[in-house]
Design a protein around this motif. Sequence first.
Motif, PDB file in Angstrom:
ATOM      1  N   PRO A 146       2.954  -9.290 -12.468  1.00 23.66           N
ATOM      2  CA  PRO A 146       2.146  -9.762 -11.328  1.00 23.66           C
ATOM      3  C   PRO A 146       1.038  -8.796 -10.923  1.00 23.66           C
ATOM      4  O   PRO A 146      -0.091  -9.230 -10.636  1.00 23.66           O
ATOM      5  N   ILE A 147       1.308  -7.491 -10.922  1.00 19.93           N
ATOM      6  CA  ILE A 147       0.275  -6.541 -10.509  1.00 19.93           C
ATOM      7  C   ILE A 147      -0.798  -6.410 -11.581  1.00 19.93           C
ATOM      8  O   ILE A 147      -1.988  -6.269 -11.276  1.00 19.93           O
ATOM      9  N   GLN A 148      -0.426  -6.483 -12.850  1.00 18.80           N
ATOM     10  CA  GLN A 148      -1.417  -6.436 -13.930  1.00 18.80           C
ATOM     11  C   GLN A 148      -2.356  -7.637 -13.859  1.00 18.80           C
ATOM     12  O   GLN A 148      -3.562  -7.508 -14.042  1.00 18.80           O
ATOM     13  N   CYS A 193      -6.669  11.335  -5.756  1.00 18.85           N
ATOM     14  CA  CYS A 193      -6.937  10.077  -5.062  1.00 18.85           C
ATOM     15  C   CYS A 193      -5.797   9.078  -5.229  1.00 18.85           C
ATOM     16  O   CYS A 193      -5.776   8.035  -4.577  1.00 18.85           O
ATOM     17  N   GLY A 194      -4.857   9.389  -6.156  1.00 14.22           N
ATOM     18  CA  GLY A 194      -3.713   8.510  -6.331  1.00 14.22           C
ATOM     19  C   GLY A 194      -3.862   7.487  -7.430  1.00 14.22           C
ATOM     20  O   GLY A 194      -2.949   6.684  -7.668  1.00 14.22           O
ATOM     21  N   TRP A 195      -5.000   7.490  -8.120  1.00 15.51           N
ATOM     22  CA  TRP A 195      -5.218   6.621  -9.270  1.00 15.51           C
ATOM     23  C   TRP A 195      -5.671   7.469 -10.452  1.00 15.51           C
ATOM     24  O   TRP A 195      -6.253   8.548 -10.263  1.00 15.51           O
ATOM     25  N   PRO A 196      -5.416   7.037 -11.684  1.00 13.02           N
ATOM     26  CA  PRO A 196      -5.930   7.797 -12.836  1.00 13.02           C
ATOM     27  C   PRO A 196      -7.454   7.872 -12.784  1.00 13.02           C
ATOM     28  O   PRO A 196      -8.125   6.870 -12.527  1.00 13.02           O
ATOM     29  N   ARG A 222       1.449   5.242  -6.381  1.00 11.93           N
ATOM     30  CA  ARG A 222       2.591   4.404  -6.753  1.00 11.93           C
ATOM     31  C   ARG A 222       2.154   3.474  -7.877  1.00 11.93           C
ATOM     32  O   ARG A 222       2.200   2.249  -7.774  1.00 11.93           O
ATOM     33  N   ASN A 223       1.709   4.109  -8.965  1.00  9.99           N
ATOM     34  CA  ASN A 223       1.286   3.367 -10.143  1.00  9.99           C
ATOM     35  C   ASN A 223       1.592   4.209 -11.373  1.00  9.99           C
ATOM     36  O   ASN A 223       1.841   5.410 -11.274  1.00  9.99           O
ATOM     37  N   GLU A 224       1.553   3.619 -12.524  1.00  5.74           N
ATOM     38  CA  GLU A 224       2.121   4.221 -13.730  1.00  5.74           C
ATOM     39  C   GLU A 224       1.433   5.494 -14.205  1.00  5.74           C
ATOM     40  O   GLU A 224       2.099   6.424 -14.670  1.00  5.74           O
ATOM     41  N   PHE A 225       0.110   5.574 -14.102  1.00  3.97           N
ATOM     42  CA  PHE A 225      -0.602   6.662 -14.782  1.00  3.97           C
ATOM     43  C   PHE A 225      -1.315   7.645 -13.864  1.00  3.97           C
ATOM     44  O   PHE A 225      -2.039   8.507 -14.358  1.00  3.97           O
ATOM     45  N   ASN A 260      -7.462   1.500 -12.161  1.00  4.83           N
ATOM     46  CA  ASN A 260      -6.111   1.020 -11.869  1.00  4.83           C
ATOM     47  C   ASN A 260      -5.204   1.174 -13.093  1.00  4.83           C
ATOM     48  O   ASN A 260      -5.564   0.734 -14.198  1.00  4.83           O
ATOM     49  N   SER A 261      -4.040   1.772 -12.906  1.00  6.69           N
ATOM     50  CA  SER A 261      -3.073   1.893 -14.003  1.00  6.69           C
ATOM     51  C   SER A 261      -2.713   0.527 -14.570  1.00  6.69           C
ATOM     52  O   SER A 261      -2.484   0.380 -15.773  1.00  6.69           O
ATOM     53  N   ALA A 262      -2.664  -0.492 -13.708  1.00  8.22           N
ATOM     54  CA  ALA A 262      -2.234  -1.822 -14.127  1.00  8.22           C
ATOM     55  C   ALA A 262      -3.196  -2.468 -15.114  1.00  8.22           C
ATOM     56  O   ALA A 262      -2.833  -3.455 -15.769  1.00  8.22           O
ATOM     57  N   SER A 263      -4.391  -1.935 -15.240  1.00  6.68           N
ATOM     58  CA  SER A 263      -5.349  -2.493 -16.202  1.00  6.68           C
ATOM     59  C   SER A 263      -5.252  -1.815 -17.562  1.00  6.68           C
ATOM     60  O   SER A 263      -5.957  -2.205 -18.493  1.00  6.68           O
ATOM     61  N   LEU A 264      -4.375  -0.815 -17.681  1.00 10.11           N
ATOM     62  CA  LEU A 264      -4.341   0.032 -18.868  1.00 10.11           C
ATOM     63  C   LEU A 264      -3.012  -0.036 -19.616  1.00 10.11           C
ATOM     64  O   LEU A 264      -1.960  -0.296 -19.032  1.00 10.11           O
ATOM     65  N   ARG A 265      -3.104   0.225 -20.905  1.00  8.16           N
ATOM     66  CA  ARG A 265      -1.923   0.507 -21.733  1.00  8.16           C
ATOM     67  C   ARG A 265      -2.172   1.824 -22.424  1.00  8.16           C
ATOM     68  O   ARG A 265      -3.267   2.065 -22.938  1.00  8.16           O
ATOM     69  N   PHE A 266      -1.181   2.694 -22.441  1.00  7.06           N
ATOM     70  CA  PHE A 266      -1.339   4.020 -23.028  1.00  7.06           C
ATOM     71  C   PHE A 266      -0.825   4.031 -24.458  1.00  7.06           C
ATOM     72  O   PHE A 266       0.269   3.533 -24.751  1.00  7.06           O
ATOM     73  N   ILE A 267      -1.630   4.608 -25.364  1.00  8.10           N
ATOM     74  CA  ILE A 267      -1.233   4.777 -26.766  1.00  8.10           C
ATOM     75  C   ILE A 267      -1.097   6.275 -27.037  1.00  8.10           C
ATOM     76  O   ILE A 267      -2.099   6.995 -27.087  1.00  8.10           O
ATOM     77  N   PRO A 268       0.128   6.795 -27.202  1.00  2.08           N
ATOM     78  CA  PRO A 268       0.296   8.225 -27.481  1.00  2.08           C
ATOM     79  C   PRO A 268      -0.398   8.611 -28.779  1.00  2.08           C
ATOM     80  O   PRO A 268      -0.522   7.796 -29.697  1.00  2.08           O
TER      81      PRO A 268
END
Length: 316
Positions: A185-187, A233-236, A201-204, A289-297
């Motif tokens: 829902p947030i994504q 600022c609380g966001w990536p 309070r977000n993933e990244f 926004n973290s919710a717009s991203l996917r991380f690839i190690p």
Amino acid sequence: MEKATFAGGCFWCMVTPFEEMPGIHGIVSGYTGGHTENPTYEEVCSETTGHAEAVQITFDPEVFPYQKLLDLFWRQIDPTDAGGQFYDRGESYRTAIFTHNEEQKRLAEESKRELAESGRFDKPIATQIVPAGVFYPAEEYHQGYHKKNPTHYKRYRTGSGRDAFIDRHWSMRKDQGELRERLTPIQYAVTQENGTEPPFRNEFWNHKGEGIYVDIVSGEPLFSSLDKFDSDCGWPSFTKPLNMNNVKGQMDTTHGMVRMEVRSQQADSHLGHVFDDGPGPDGLRFCINSASLRFIPKQDLEKEGYGEYIQLFPQA
């Protein structure tokens, strides 16, 4: 190093899609495919030389394979137009792939056939595939024109209709029903409804891993951990994108503020905003926004299809 030569209409517009990609070591604007030696810009535009405006790219195939260059090339042009490109008409603005060896020819013909069979266009593919000949660099004035004259370049590019065509035929916008099923829902709220997730309070926001961040919707590469910093600022936050051509900005006047919104180029996902209080050389802070991203190690870049970015992270 190898060379790739592409004609895609105005050569000013054929530099920016390639120049920031990993493995690209140089791009020269010039003229090729004709019968006149050392032609000038005016001669080429007069349609008497047989030459086309083109770019010649020096690249490392181990980092950025020729197949990926071809894919990027097709996404910059109208391959069905045999009379020029967008605003620019005439033979000098034709599209062509000038191949430097038999392997390039095979790959180019294969990619052209796949495009024709994809059904993306309802007209035949008119782009020529011909052997590369002598390439004549254009006048210095035309080299890196987008950097020397950015305002005129942006106005010309938009006015020519190229960007509108690319957006219409190559955007990766997804079916909303499919996205509601695939995204949280947030994504969905962030990427499709221009929402904003809570700070801290977000993933990244405090993520330290090495790798790249891609669009959660389309997978297009957006940012690198090498450009991430703690902005408190609380966001990536990032000082710059991996490639400026993978993001776009538009004015946002919501909530009583005037801000520059950042969206992904292909999927048109809402990512966040960019501000001019960053620590990098350009002074920018991409607040995402973290919710717009996917991380690839970094250790997964190859298997996830992003092998060209491995060189950003040298092995210890």
